[in-house]
Design a protein around this motif. Structure first.
Motif, short mmCIF file in Angstrom:
data_model
loop_
_atom_site.label_atom_id
_atom_site.label_comp_id
_atom_site.label_asym_id
_atom_site.label_seq_id
_atom_site.Cartn_x
_atom_site.Cartn_y
_atom_site.Cartn_z
N THR A 1 41.38 6.91 47.86
CA THR A 1 40.87 8.21 47.42
C THR A 1 39.51 7.99 46.75
O THR A 1 39.32 7.08 45.95
N ILE B 1 35.87 10.09 45.19
CA ILE B 1 35.18 11.33 44.82
C ILE B 1 33.69 11.04 44.61
O ILE B 1 33.32 10.07 43.95
N GLN C 1 40.52 9.52 51.78
CA GLN C 1 40.51 10.94 51.41
C GLN C 1 39.31 11.14 50.51
O GLN C 1 39.32 10.73 49.35
N THR D 1 36.57 13.39 48.52
CA THR D 1 36.25 14.68 47.92
C THR D 1 34.80 14.62 47.47
O THR D 1 34.34 13.57 47.01
N ARG E 1 36.52 16.93 51.73
CA ARG E 1 36.87 18.17 51.01
C ARG E 1 35.78 18.46 49.99
O ARG E 1 35.35 17.54 49.28
N GLN F 1 34.30 20.73 46.63
CA GLN F 1 34.67 21.55 45.48
C GLN F 1 33.44 21.81 44.63
O GLN F 1 32.62 20.90 44.44
#
Ligand code: GLN
Length: 270
Positions: free
Chosen positions: A107, A109, A130, A132, A156, A158
């Motif tokens: 993961t 970010i 994954q 973000t 993804r 945000q």
């Protein structure tokens, strides 16, 4: 036609790219220009070319005039809503990918994603990750989402202020935040780019301090925080990381051999 640009003081590569752009050709097609070097320029095309050269001369980044920038092998669309991705930031992507080696479905970010450059480059290299990507700017996110769609990469997105509202347990937090001091003379040359992506308080470290401070609450045990920073900030950033309790605080050089990113690993159990 290239000599006209040269006489305006425009870099030869920029002039070639702008000319290919007005001719509706790929920017990878520079060989075509050599073959057609002496062809007269169509009257209909000349004003467009002259206008782009004038804008380049006035300081607009070539990437905005072309509407695109290549980054880590990705063709990204860019415009004045986002900072132009720099080749130096590829160092940060390469380091991030090294940190993810040996981790399954990690993961990640990316904070302050802008055009999406870092997040998309990581996602392309690691389809199992994954990823973000956050940005405080809705405008920037619109550009980044467009790039992700065009490239077919499932990042993804945000809208958030750094790590506010982010999940815990990331394997990697990566960021190229604003890091230029408010009064820095280099800002004059960057006036066409979004100032919010560039300027960070009196010493340029305000956002880096915030990110370093908040990161441990969002990292897995053994997760990495990697940050890009200014040419003279590596010692200060390594110190911030050490003070906050990161282990293995270290830096990596950019293409010019300048320590351009620093990072550390978070060990929950010390
Ligand atoms: N590397 C950019 C420049 O100095 C700044 C990017 C940033 O502030 N994150 O041109």
């Amino acid at each position: 036609m290239l000599s006209a640009a040269a006489s305006m003081g425009i870099d030869r590569l920029d002039a070639q790219l702008l000319l290919l752009h007005v001719l509706g050709r790929q920017t990878t097609d520079r060989a075509w220009l050599l073959v057609h070097d002496t062809d007269p320029l169509d009257d209909a095309v000349w004003p467009n070319y002259a206008s782009l050269c004038a804008r380049r001369k006035a300081g607009e980044p070539t990437a905005y005039l072309l509407g695109e920038k290549e980054f880590h092998g990705l063709g990204l669309q860019v415009d004045p809503r986002v900072l132009v991705p720099r080749p130096d930031t590829e160092t940060l992507v390469d380091w991030a990918l090294q940190c993810l080696e040996g981790r399954d479905a990690p993961t990640v970010i990316d904070l302050g994603t802008g055009s999406g450059a870092i997040a998309l480059a990581i996602q392309r290299a690691r389809r199992d990750a994954q990823v973000t990507a956050v940005d405080a700017s809705a405008d920037a996110l619109a550009v980044a989402r467009g790039n992700a769609e065009r490239l077919g990469l499932p990042v993804r997105f945000q809208q958030a202020d750094w790590l506010a509202g982010a999940d815990a347990g990331y394997d990697l937090i990566v960021s190229n935040p604003p890091y230029i001091a408010r009064e820095d003379i280099h800002l004059a040359a960057l006036q066409h780019e979004p100032q919010g992506a560039l300027v960070s308080g009196d010493d340029g470290l305000d956002d880096i301090r915030r990110i370093v401070d908040a990161a441990p609450a969002h990292l897995a045990d053994g997760g990495w925080l990697l940050l890009e920073h200014g040419y003279d900030q590596s010692a200060a950033v390594r110190e911030l990381l050490r003070e906050r309790g990161f282990a293995e605080s270290q830096s990596r050089d950019d293409l010019a051999g300048i320590a351009r990113c620093s990072g550390g690993i978070w060990r929950a159990v010390k």
